[in-house]
Design a protein around this motif. Structure first.
Motif, mmCIF file in Angstrom:
data_model
loop_
_atom_site.group_PDB
_atom_site.id
_atom_site.type_symbol
_atom_site.label_atom_id
_atom_site.label_comp_id
_atom_site.label_asym_id
_atom_site.label_seq_id
_atom_site.Cartn_x
_atom_site.Cartn_y
_atom_site.Cartn_z
ATOM 1 N N ILE A 100 3.502 -1.609 3.679
ATOM 2 C CA ILE A 100 2.755 -0.314 3.548
ATOM 3 C C ILE A 100 4.088 0.800 3.611
ATOM 4 C CG2 ILE A 100 2.715 0.157 6.267
ATOM 5 C CD1 ILE A 100 -0.189 1.632 5.399
ATOM 6 N N THR A 101 4.044 1.834 2.614
ATOM 7 C CA THR A 101 5.015 2.793 2.418
ATOM 8 C C THR A 101 4.617 4.026 2.479
ATOM 9 O OG1 THR A 101 6.918 3.249 1.199
ATOM 10 C CG2 THR A 101 5.110 2.368 -0.103
ATOM 11 N N GLY A 102 4.952 5.215 2.282
ATOM 12 C CA GLY A 102 4.340 6.629 1.954
ATOM 13 C C GLY A 102 5.411 7.667 1.931
ATOM 14 N N ALA A 128 9.284 4.737 4.855
ATOM 15 C CA ALA A 128 8.756 6.145 4.789
ATOM 16 C C ALA A 128 9.939 6.705 4.433
ATOM 17 C CB ALA A 128 8.299 6.499 6.269
ATOM 18 N N ALA A 133 2.128 5.883 7.072
ATOM 19 C CA ALA A 133 2.487 4.557 6.765
ATOM 20 C C ALA A 133 3.165 3.966 8.212
ATOM 21 C CB ALA A 133 3.665 4.207 5.804
ATOM 22 N N VAL A 188 7.237 -1.932 6.681
ATOM 23 C CA VAL A 188 6.787 -0.689 6.340
ATOM 24 C C VAL A 188 8.066 0.174 5.864
ATOM 25 C CG1 VAL A 188 7.148 -0.133 8.921
ATOM 26 C CG2 VAL A 188 5.725 1.370 7.906
ATOM 27 N N TYR A 224 0.781 -1.114 0.008
ATOM 28 C CA TYR A 224 -0.048 -0.042 0.047
ATOM 29 C C TYR A 224 0.836 1.408 0.095
ATOM 30 C CZ TYR A 224 -3.923 -3.042 0.949
ATOM 31 O OH TYR A 224 -4.766 -4.258 1.048
#
Length: 298
Positions: free
Chosen positions: A144-146, A170, A154, A168, A62
């Motif tokens: 999940i990343t962002g 970021a 994230a 994860v 995500y």
């Protein structure tokens, strides 16, 4: 037409058709949220063999965009092409990338309760994705990343729900180190934090809500569980919002607590060029987590 010319033309056509055949597909659509009372747009990046192998299921990553961006941030920036380049170089394998629209929500519930984005993501969007697309329904194959605001989101999702996410990452996460008192002073003065946090965390800032959603506090609270997560953070040394200080503080906290993670401070500011230049690292990081035998034993 000479035999040599025909042979060269055939080779070019074969190369072109092979390249076109290897391309994946991007689906952008919308989802009706009963929690948010609106349509939420999203984009899904599907691997090239998704249609050819109808029984195969894939890991899912995500992607949460930054403030001022939307679900098409990766498509417009060339991020999808980057993934395909990495696949052609055999540096990552096949996975689905899901990018939902987050507006300016920081991907959490707002302090006044009017915008429950966090509840939407966990209780509506994740189940919707897993029912509509062929993803592996398990923690070990869910990451999940962002970027920026999405990096905050994230880390917040992963540290609050380590039972859901095995990896994860970021980039330049919006980890603000100021106290509630300092933030409120900044809000009163119309400082740089006003547009970032006022609508989500309250103006004045709701201190209890801030602490409840703080990735720092969640990492400390759930430090036993997040020891089993793969964690990656990077940030530009010249970040214009001062997020390098927050990233370094998170690095120190995780190190002090003995939590294994990957951390980098690179030259650069808070810009699209910076994000794109290091985005491939995050995809490779998550692929290693998906492919790790250790991850599959958890």
């Amino acid at each position: 037409m000479s035999r040599t010319f025909r042979r060269c033309l055939l080779l070019l056509l074969l190369a072109f058709s092979s390249q076109a055949f290897a391309q994946g597909r991007i689906d952008c659509s919308s989802f009706t949220s009963h929690i948010l009372h609106r349509e939420v747009r999203y984009c899904v990046m599907l691997p090239s063999n998704y249609e050819k192998e109808p029984k195969k299921k894939y890991p899912v990553l995500y992607f949460l965009h930054g403030l001022g961006e939307n679900e098409q941030a990766l498509v417009r920036s060339g991020g999808w092409g980057l993934i395909e380049d990495l696949q052609r170089q055999h540096r990552v394998g096949d996975f689905l990338l899901i990018a939902p629209e987050g507006a300016g929500s920081f991907f959490i519930n707002s302090a006044d309760g009017r915008d429950r984005y966090g509840d939407f993501f966990l209780t509506e969007f994740l189940p919707y994705v897993e029912s509509r697309y062929r993803v592996i329904r398990g923690r070990k194959d869910r990451g999940i990343t962002g970027l920026s605001m999405g990096g905050y989101g994230a880390l917040r999702f992963a540290f609050a729900h380590p039972e859901l996410f095995a990896s994860v990452s970021a980039q330049s996460p919006a980890l603000i180190t100021e106290s509630a008192t300092e933030m409120n002073a900044d809000l009163r003065n119309g400082g740089p934090l006003a547009n970032l946090v006022g609508g989500v965390f309250g103006n004045p800032v709701n201190a209890a809500h801030w602490r409840q959603n703080s990735p720092f506090n969640l990492a400390r609270k759930n430090q036993v569980q997040i020891r089993h997560q793969a964690i990656y953070i990077n940030c530009g040394q010249q970040d214009e919002y001062g997020f390098a200080a927050g990233a370094a503080r998170m690095h120190k906290q995780l190190s002090d607590e003995g939590i294994q993670h990957e951390f980098h401070l690179y030259p650069g500011g808070h810009s699209g060029n910076y994000f794109l230049s290091h985005l491939g690292e995050t995809f490779e990081f998550h692929w290693r987590a998906f492919a790790s035998p250790r991850a599959r034993e958890r």
